[in-house]
Design an enzyme around this catalytic site. Structure first.
Site, PDB file in Angstrom:
ATOM      1  N   ILE B  31       0.781  -1.090   0.190  1.00  0.00           N
ATOM      2  CA  ILE B  31       0.052  -0.003  -0.164  1.00  0.00           C
ATOM      3  C   ILE B  31       0.888   1.255  -0.127  1.00  0.00           C
ATOM      4  CG2 ILE B  31      -2.294  -0.814   0.996  1.00  0.00           C
ATOM      5  CD1 ILE B  31      -1.110  -0.398   3.558  1.00  0.00           C
ATOM      6  N   GLY B  32       2.105   1.099   0.109  1.00  0.00           N
ATOM      7  CA  GLY B  32       3.182   2.415  -0.013  1.00  0.00           C
ATOM      8  C   GLY B  32       4.397   1.711  -0.686  1.00  0.00           C
ATOM      9  N   GLU B  33       4.916   2.574  -1.334  1.00  0.00           N
ATOM     10  CA  GLU B  33       6.135   2.235  -2.175  1.00  0.00           C
ATOM     11  C   GLU B  33       6.891   3.373  -2.341  1.00  0.00           C
ATOM     12  OE1 GLU B  33       6.975  -0.408  -5.087  1.00  0.00           O
ATOM     13  OE2 GLU B  33       8.614   0.878  -4.208  1.00  0.00           O
ATOM     14  N   THR B  35      11.351   4.768  -2.743  1.00  0.00           N
ATOM     15  CA  THR B  35      12.945   4.353  -2.599  1.00  0.00           C
ATOM     16  C   THR B  35      13.112   4.126  -1.425  1.00  0.00           C
ATOM     17  OG1 THR B  35      13.186   6.694  -2.526  1.00  0.00           O
ATOM     18  CG2 THR B  35      13.617   5.584  -4.795  1.00  0.00           C
ATOM     19  N   TYR B  36      12.350   4.283  -0.277  1.00  0.00           N
ATOM     20  CA  TYR B  36      12.543   4.367   1.091  1.00  0.00           C
ATOM     21  C   TYR B  36      12.318   3.063   1.525  1.00  0.00           C
ATOM     22  CZ  TYR B  36       7.873   5.526   0.929  1.00  0.00           C
ATOM     23  OH  TYR B  36       6.543   5.623   0.584  1.00  0.00           O
ATOM     24  N   VAL B  39       5.485  -0.231   2.411  1.00  0.00           N
ATOM     25  CA  VAL B  39       4.508  -0.548   3.639  1.00  0.00           C
ATOM     26  C   VAL B  39       3.351  -1.513   3.060  1.00  0.00           C
ATOM     27  CG1 VAL B  39       2.707   0.469   4.889  1.00  0.00           C
ATOM     28  CG2 VAL B  39       4.682   1.970   4.272  1.00  0.00           C
ATOM     29  N   LYS B  54       5.370  -1.901   8.093  1.00  0.00           N
ATOM     30  CA  LYS B  54       6.331  -1.071   7.532  1.00  0.00           C
ATOM     31  C   LYS B  54       7.860  -1.362   7.378  1.00  0.00           C
ATOM     32  CE  LYS B  54       8.410   3.458   8.547  1.00  0.00           C
ATOM     33  NZ  LYS B  54       8.080   4.621   9.393  1.00  0.00           N
ATOM     34  N   ASP B 163       7.170  16.654  10.981  1.00  0.00           N
ATOM     35  CA  ASP B 163       6.712  16.491   9.579  1.00  0.00           C
ATOM     36  C   ASP B 163       5.226  16.344   9.369  1.00  0.00           C
ATOM     37  OD1 ASP B 163       7.139  16.190   6.786  1.00  0.00           O
ATOM     38  OD2 ASP B 163       7.584  14.029   7.058  1.00  0.00           O
TER      39      ASP B 163
END
Lengths: 252, 504
Positions: B31-33, B35-36, B39, B54, B163
């Site tokens: 659900i998250g992508e 370079t870091y 997720v 994560k 942040d």
């Protein structure tokens, strides 16, 4: 980390003396006695201290590193977690957790500078690998509270700022014991102040009475500290440490 | 400690370790992508519970466990609040893991580490970016109140989030809002004496004191970001979308006026004040710019977007503001509509395709600015300005557009010279400033050494559980002269990945 000690993981992780003084069964099988166990911890605390002084990190980092180190051995054995590697790794992780990162290669450099003994020599990759195991052994609880902050506040409140130097030194020495795993930091601070007042023959009775703390407990902690000074007055001979450490590497 | 062969490590040692294995979870979808890192949405096999995993990337082989992850874990283990994302546990994967392409994971010592979070359906940016999405005023009040409650809790516990932005505010289908991504957070002492890095907070939400180079700051930095989000919710689009630091500062000055010793005592002592001092003073025009907001909203916004951080409203005082205690009152989170969670890879891809098309269309139109797709909230009650009220459908849109034709032509002309002189000063400043003595990490924000990529912070907003970038310098590099080994948080690194977020 400031905030409240009583809501912290640290307060929930406090142990009893007998829980701390349990030689891990794997080490016991190898013939490690409680005395050896304590000696190794004292020796390694000194080692962390020396490394830290070479690297020049803050007092807090040293205190946190030693706490990590001692906490690990309430759960893990020395045969599994080589103290000679765990000690610098604790210093490494503590430096990150306390926001004054020291690079792993710098630690390795000072290890080599400090000791010529092959058994203390480790490379960056060993430290990084041990860091993972350390994090898990700590269950990722990285926040540690120390007596220093309360010490400064309490001394100011008592108007005994002249005792700062002496009592600060006593607090430093308590890290050679397991007090930080057993008592709330402010109680350790009070015990150190109490010893300092007795040594300097200052009358502090009324101030202690006003604090509404359990004076018996404070006195007990003070007694433990004084006993410790008494027992470990003389320098621990190196061969005793070496003998103890060798027991770990021998086959059971 | 010899390293065991990867496969054996697990067998020999895992029984004595504290953490469970990631095998306790079944990964459902990504659900998250970015370079870091990644997720995943996952299901705990034993309980069937849905969670978010994560992954902590361990590819910085020189400095081990990333400091950003250490900060996040340290802080999340300390904070327990209904408006803060809950870290359930940390799990490890023993062997060398293979990624989607079948290549072994970069870490050769051990598998990966995952943080297990409670699962949330949306993030605020994703939710408001849905086509046709309109928040109601009680809904905005409800979100804002939860945001401020969570932030107040952080500040009481002496944690700065650093942040705050829409994509880090996760929302579940019960209408609960939770603060997430504490990878940049850190604890502060109340005396504000420690030097902190000023390279934090996504550009559009970054307060003026950080842009001016302050290294001693406090909770007020988060409150500026809250103000930006608040205005964005009411306005329907980001209010200060700067492309780089100097432009961001210019936008702030244009809206909030220029700082001087009268409205901000001590401002001239901030490191870069003299470098960025605008040639001529500008007037504060928050009230003109947002005159379509209701009175109480405007009052609160004015106090959040106060230039002087010491005069800026605190989270606690903001919760006491009239705004939250006058009609329409904030609604109960449970009464909010449930939105279909739509963060699947496919939807993302679809959106990517859609954006691509928009981009192409934009390129064809050349310099005509694209009207932002987001819409202001539905005004249910309260004072209504008929001529300004943005109704649904096309008539009001065209009206809105009719209101700004001049800007469209003036913008390119106005911007270019100003951007240039700001730009050079800024560039030199960052160049002169020692960031990373070891030479690791980008020399100054923007990463690549050229202008920060266009697209702004929104483009790559890593949603919610955002994984700390692998490129943060971890060594003794102190940000902007601060005493803190600071992550180099800025446009570039984080925004390379266009759809890095966990958008819905």
């Amino acid at each position: 980390m400031a905030a409240n000690f009583w809501t912290s993981s640290h307060s929930k992780l406090l142990l009893d003396q007998d829980e701390v003084d349990m030689v891990p069964s794997m080490d016991k099988e190898k013939g490690l006695t409680l005395e050896d166990f304590k000696l190794i911890k004292i020796h390694m605390t000194n080692y962390i201290w020396k490394l830290a002084q070479l690297i020049k990190v803050r007092q807090r980092v040293i205190a946190t590193a030693v706490t990590y180190f001692r906490r690990v051995y309430t759960r893990k054995s020395m045969s599994e977690y080589d103290p000679r590697l765990l000690a610098p790794t604790c210093l490494y992780l503590a430096s990150k957790a306390e926001e004054s990162t020291v690079q792993a290669r710098l630690i390795v450099f000072y290890i080599k500078k400090h000791s010529t003994d092959e058994k203390y020599r480790f490379e960056v990759k060993d430290i990084l690998e041990m860091e993972m195991k350390l994090l898990e052994a700590l269950d990722y609880y990285l926040i540690v509270y120390h007596p220093y902050r309360s010490l400064a506040q309490l001394l100011q409140d008592a108007g005994m700022a002249d005792l700062t130097h002496l009592s600060w030194g006593i607090v430093n020495d308590t890290y050679r014991m397991d007090l930080i795993l057993i008592y709330a930091p402010f109680k350790i601070a009070l015990a150190c102040i109490y010893i300092a007042t007795v040594l300097k023959e200052k009358d502090s009775t009324s101030w202690f009475e006003e604090l509404r703390v359990d004076m018996n407990e404070i006195k007990n902690i003070s007694m433990e500290i004084l006993e410790f000074y008494d027992v470990y007055k003389q320098v621990i001979p190196d061969d005793r440490i070496i003998a103890a450490l060798n027991r770990l590497t021998s086959k059971a | 400690m010899a390293i065991a062969v990867p496969g054996q490590l697990n067998l020999d040692e895992s029984p004595s370790w504290g953490s469970r294995s990631v095998d306790c979870f079944e990964k459902l979808e990504q659900i998250g992508e970015g370079t870091y890192g990644q997720v995943y949405m996952a299901r705990e096999i034993r309980t069937g519970e849905i969670v978010a995993l994560k992954k902590i990337r361990m590819d910085n082989e020189r400095e081990g466990f990333p400091i950003t992850a250490i900060r996040e874990i340290k802080i999340l283990k300390k904070l327990h609040h209904e408006n803060i994302i809950r870290l359930k546990e940390i799990v490890t994967s023993p062997g060398p893991e293979k990624d989607e392409h079948g290549k072994p994971d970069g870490n050769k010592y051990k598998g990966s580490i995952y943080m297990v979070f409670e699962y949330m359906d949306h993030d605020l940016t994703g939710l408001s970016d849905r086509p046709g999405m309109r928040f109601t005023v009680p809904q905005i009040k409800c979100y804002m109140r939860q945001l401020l409650t969570g932030l107040h809790y952080c500040h009481v516990n002496q944690v700065l989030h650093r942040d705050i932005k829409g994509s880090n505010l996760l929302i579940d289908n019960d209408g609960n809002l939770k603060l997430a991504d504490f990878g940049l957070a850190r604890s502060f002492s109340s005396d504000q004496n420690a030097n902190l890095t000023n390279r934090v907070i996504t550009l559009w939400y970054r307060p003026p004191e950080l842009l001016l180079g302050a290294t001693k700051y406090g909770p007020a930095v988060d409150m500026w970001s809250v103000g930006c989000i608040f205005a964005e919710l009411l306005h329907g689009k980001p209010i200060l979308p700067g492309k780089n630091e100097p432009e961001q500062l210019t936008k702030i000055f244009e809206l909030c006026g220029t700082p001087d010793e009268v409205n901000w005592p001590g401002v001239s002592k901030i490191p870069w004040y003299n470098n960025f001092k605008p040639p001529k003073p500008m007037k504060r025009r928050v009230r003109e710019a947002f005159k379509h907001f209701d009175r109480h909203a405007l009052e609160l916004l004015e106090r959040m977007l106060t230039l002087d951080p010491s005069q800026r409203i605190s989270a606690k005082d903001a919760l006491d503001a009239e705004y939250f205690w006058t009609d329409p009152l904030p609604c109960d989170p449970k009464s909010l509509p449930k939105y279909e969670s739509s963060h699947e890879f496919q939807t993302k891809k679809k959106r990517q395709q859609q954006r691509q098309n928009e981009e192409n269309a934009k390129r064809q139109k050349m310099q005509h600015p694209q009207p932002h797709s987001r819409l202001p909230p539905i005004q249910q009650t309260g004072p209504v300005h008929p001529q300004l009220r943005p109704g649904p459908g096309s008539p009001s849109r065209s009206m809105a557009r009719r209101g700004q034709p001049k800007r469209r032509w003036l913008q390119p002309k106005q911007r270019r010279p100003r951007q240039q002189w700001w730009w050079y000063r800024w560039w030199w400043l960052w160049r002169l400033c020692p960031v990373s003595p070891q030479g690791r990490g980008p020399p100054y924000p923007g990463g690549g050494g050229s202008m920060p990529a266009a697209g702004g912070p929104r483009g790559g907003a890593p949603a919610g559980y955002g994984v700390g970038g692998p490129n943060y310098p971890q060594g003794g590099g102190s940000g902007g002269g601060g005493g803190e080994p600071g992550p180099n948080m800025m446009g570039g690194n984080r925004n390379q990945q266009q759809y890095g977020g966990w958008h819905s």
